[in-house]
Design an enzyme around this catalytic site. Sequence first.
Site, PDB file in Angstrom:
ATOM      1  N   ILE A 122      34.854  46.822  37.435  1.00  0.00           N
ATOM      2  CA  ILE A 122      35.160  46.119  36.343  1.00  0.00           C
ATOM      3  C   ILE A 122      34.725  44.514  36.709  1.00  0.00           C
ATOM      4  O   ILE A 122      35.520  43.992  37.243  1.00  0.00           O
ATOM      5  CB  ILE A 122      36.425  46.068  35.536  1.00  0.00           C
ATOM      6  CG1 ILE A 122      36.923  47.612  35.472  1.00  0.00           C
ATOM      7  CG2 ILE A 122      36.406  45.414  34.610  1.00  0.00           C
ATOM      8  CD1 ILE A 122      38.402  47.989  35.023  1.00  0.00           C
ATOM      9  N   ARG A 123      33.278  44.065  36.134  1.00  0.00           N
ATOM     10  CA  ARG A 123      33.014  42.736  36.526  1.00  0.00           C
ATOM     11  C   ARG A 123      33.405  42.346  38.066  1.00  0.00           C
ATOM     12  O   ARG A 123      34.098  41.258  38.201  1.00  0.00           O
ATOM     13  CB  ARG A 123      33.462  41.846  35.528  1.00  0.00           C
ATOM     14  CG  ARG A 123      32.655  40.531  35.390  1.00  0.00           C
ATOM     15  CD  ARG A 123      33.139  39.709  34.435  1.00  0.00           C
ATOM     16  NE  ARG A 123      32.347  38.460  34.494  1.00  0.00           N
ATOM     17  CZ  ARG A 123      32.854  37.459  33.973  1.00  0.00           C
ATOM     18  NH1 ARG A 123      34.042  37.056  34.072  1.00  0.00           N
ATOM     19  NH2 ARG A 123      31.913  36.323  33.927  1.00  0.00           N
ATOM     20  N   ARG A 134      31.857  36.558  43.628  1.00  0.00           N
ATOM     21  CA  ARG A 134      32.599  37.031  42.278  1.00  0.00           C
ATOM     22  C   ARG A 134      31.397  37.306  41.327  1.00  0.00           C
ATOM     23  O   ARG A 134      30.435  36.955  41.402  1.00  0.00           O
ATOM     24  CB  ARG A 134      33.213  35.901  41.748  1.00  0.00           C
ATOM     25  CG  ARG A 134      34.723  35.275  42.336  1.00  0.00           C
ATOM     26  CD  ARG A 134      35.366  34.091  41.760  1.00  0.00           C
ATOM     27  NE  ARG A 134      35.631  34.415  40.391  1.00  0.00           N
ATOM     28  CZ  ARG A 134      36.009  33.779  39.432  1.00  0.00           C
ATOM     29  NH1 ARG A 134      35.975  32.632  39.833  1.00  0.00           N
ATOM     30  NH2 ARG A 134      36.464  34.156  38.353  1.00  0.00           N
ATOM     31  N   CYS A 142      39.937  44.235  43.714  1.00  0.00           N
ATOM     32  CA  CYS A 142      39.159  43.315  42.722  1.00  0.00           C
ATOM     33  C   CYS A 142      39.520  41.813  42.810  1.00  0.00           C
ATOM     34  O   CYS A 142      39.180  41.207  43.857  1.00  0.00           O
ATOM     35  CB  CYS A 142      38.985  43.938  41.453  1.00  0.00           C
ATOM     36  SG  CYS A 142      37.465  43.639  40.672  1.00  0.00           S
ATOM     37  N   GLU A 172      44.012  51.765  40.905  1.00  0.00           N
ATOM     38  CA  GLU A 172      45.097  52.238  40.005  1.00  0.00           C
ATOM     39  C   GLU A 172      44.535  52.386  38.699  1.00  0.00           C
ATOM     40  O   GLU A 172      45.577  52.997  37.711  1.00  0.00           O
ATOM     41  CB  GLU A 172      45.917  50.776  39.918  1.00  0.00           C
ATOM     42  CG  GLU A 172      45.399  49.809  38.865  1.00  0.00           C
ATOM     43  CD  GLU A 172      43.945  48.994  39.650  1.00  0.00           C
ATOM     44  OE1 GLU A 172      43.559  49.474  40.446  1.00  0.00           O
ATOM     45  OE2 GLU A 172      43.628  48.064  38.882  1.00  0.00           O
ATOM     46  N   HIS A 189      39.148  49.294  41.342  1.00  0.00           N
ATOM     47  CA  HIS A 189      40.394  49.579  40.591  1.00  0.00           C
ATOM     48  C   HIS A 189      40.962  50.871  40.987  1.00  0.00           C
ATOM     49  O   HIS A 189      41.050  51.673  39.844  1.00  0.00           O
ATOM     50  CB  HIS A 189      40.326  49.313  39.199  1.00  0.00           C
ATOM     51  CG  HIS A 189      40.303  47.773  38.921  1.00  0.00           C
ATOM     52  ND1 HIS A 189      41.214  47.080  38.556  1.00  0.00           N
ATOM     53  CD2 HIS A 189      39.011  47.178  38.669  1.00  0.00           C
ATOM     54  CE1 HIS A 189      40.872  45.875  38.195  1.00  0.00           C
ATOM     55  NE2 HIS A 189      39.481  45.922  38.364  1.00  0.00           N
ATOM     56  N   GLY A 225      42.197  41.600  38.074  1.00  0.00           N
ATOM     57  CA  GLY A 225      42.208  41.047  36.615  1.00  0.00           C
ATOM     58  C   GLY A 225      41.216  39.951  36.954  1.00  0.00           C
ATOM     59  O   GLY A 225      40.108  39.994  36.942  1.00  0.00           O
ATOM     60  N   GLU A 226      41.773  38.686  36.948  1.00  0.00           N
ATOM     61  CA  GLU A 226      40.567  37.423  36.684  1.00  0.00           C
ATOM     62  C   GLU A 226      41.387  36.434  37.660  1.00  0.00           C
ATOM     63  O   GLU A 226      42.248  35.896  37.303  1.00  0.00           O
ATOM     64  CB  GLU A 226      40.503  36.840  35.393  1.00  0.00           C
ATOM     65  CG  GLU A 226      39.257  36.527  35.115  1.00  0.00           C
ATOM     66  CD  GLU A 226      38.988  35.057  35.630  1.00  0.00           C
ATOM     67  OE1 GLU A 226      37.795  34.915  35.929  1.00  0.00           O
ATOM     68  OE2 GLU A 226      39.912  34.347  36.025  1.00  0.00           O
ATOM     69  N   SER A 227      40.545  36.080  38.767  1.00  0.00           N
ATOM     70  CA  SER A 227      41.298  35.361  39.735  1.00  0.00           C
ATOM     71  C   SER A 227      41.494  33.750  39.520  1.00  0.00           C
ATOM     72  O   SER A 227      42.229  33.381  39.743  1.00  0.00           O
ATOM     73  CB  SER A 227      40.403  35.495  41.343  1.00  0.00           C
ATOM     74  OG  SER A 227      39.143  35.277  40.827  1.00  0.00           O
TER      75      SER A 227
HETATM   76  N1  GLN Z   1      35.802  39.120  37.792  1.00  0.00           N
HETATM   77  C1  GLN Z   1      36.937  38.921  38.167  1.00  0.00           C
HETATM   78  C2  GLN Z   1      37.086  37.681  39.076  1.00  0.00           C
HETATM   79  O1  GLN Z   1      36.125  37.060  39.368  1.00  0.00           O
HETATM   80  C3  GLN Z   1      37.575  39.981  39.193  1.00  0.00           C
HETATM   81  C4  GLN Z   1      37.315  41.448  38.229  1.00  0.00           C
HETATM   82  C5  GLN Z   1      38.505  42.429  38.492  1.00  0.00           C
HETATM   83  O2  GLN Z   1      39.381  42.090  39.005  1.00  0.00           O
HETATM   84  N2  GLN Z   1      38.286  43.584  37.654  1.00  0.00           N
HETATM   85  O3  GLN Z   1      38.204  37.270  39.282  1.00  0.00           O
END
Ligand code: GLN
Length: 224
Positions: free
Chosen positions: A164-165, A104, A81, A202, A200, A47-49
């Site tokens: 994903i990113r 990141r 991720c 999942e 990912h 997700g987004e840490s």
């Molecule tokens: N860019 C996200 C981060 O820095 C990680 C991306 C992801 O979990 N798909 O946390």
Amino acid sequence: MLQGARHEHIESLHGAAAELGIAIEIVELRRGDQVDAHLDGLILPGGESTAMRKASEGAALLPALFSWMDSNEHRPVLGTCAGAILLASPGTNRAPFIGASIARNAWGRQRQSFEATIEVHITTPPGDGVGEHRNDADRFNRRPLPVAPNAAALEDEGFPGVFIRAPRFDTESLDCQTIASLGEEAVGVLDGNRMALTFHPELTLDRRFHRWLLTEAERCKGER
Ligand code: GLN
């Protein structure tokens, strides 16, 4: 359960359990006081840490998860991720949980996200592919994303990697086992029973990493 692809992990765990023919109980963790000593394994989703760290502050979820990991060193943890970022950089005054440093967003911006076939170097428990993907709504009316047909199980041919990113491991600094690679680059590592993947799993129907988690959880439980 605070942020990220957690419903998709739940779906994959149900699928993996069906493939292995075992019964599981999934505990959804939103607050630190829900982190129970009896948990057999843990998933830190992607997700987004930064959002995860902030969302955790109110109910102190992350400190509770990290203490659980300190006291249960052998129980399996799967960080994907953003979850891999948390394992490598848990935060101030915390030693990393894996022997790897991670950068990141190191493939570029969101639009540089990509899919690619990954090579997996460990043998993960086989599944019979019976676990269907459901996307039933939960009590918050949140449904897991449907998985793309092209993300179907490849098993013998490689793993469908969804980036994903995504972060990147610093290859020079790796002090643990590389278990998944994209070309020359490590995209999955294992340190003891802690697995960190920059992609990912999942979001695919290939549930071998979820089968790994469940099998290790059962094995550790058997040894207790
Ligand atoms: N860019 C996200 C981060 O820095 C990680 C991306 C992801 O979990 N798909 O946390």
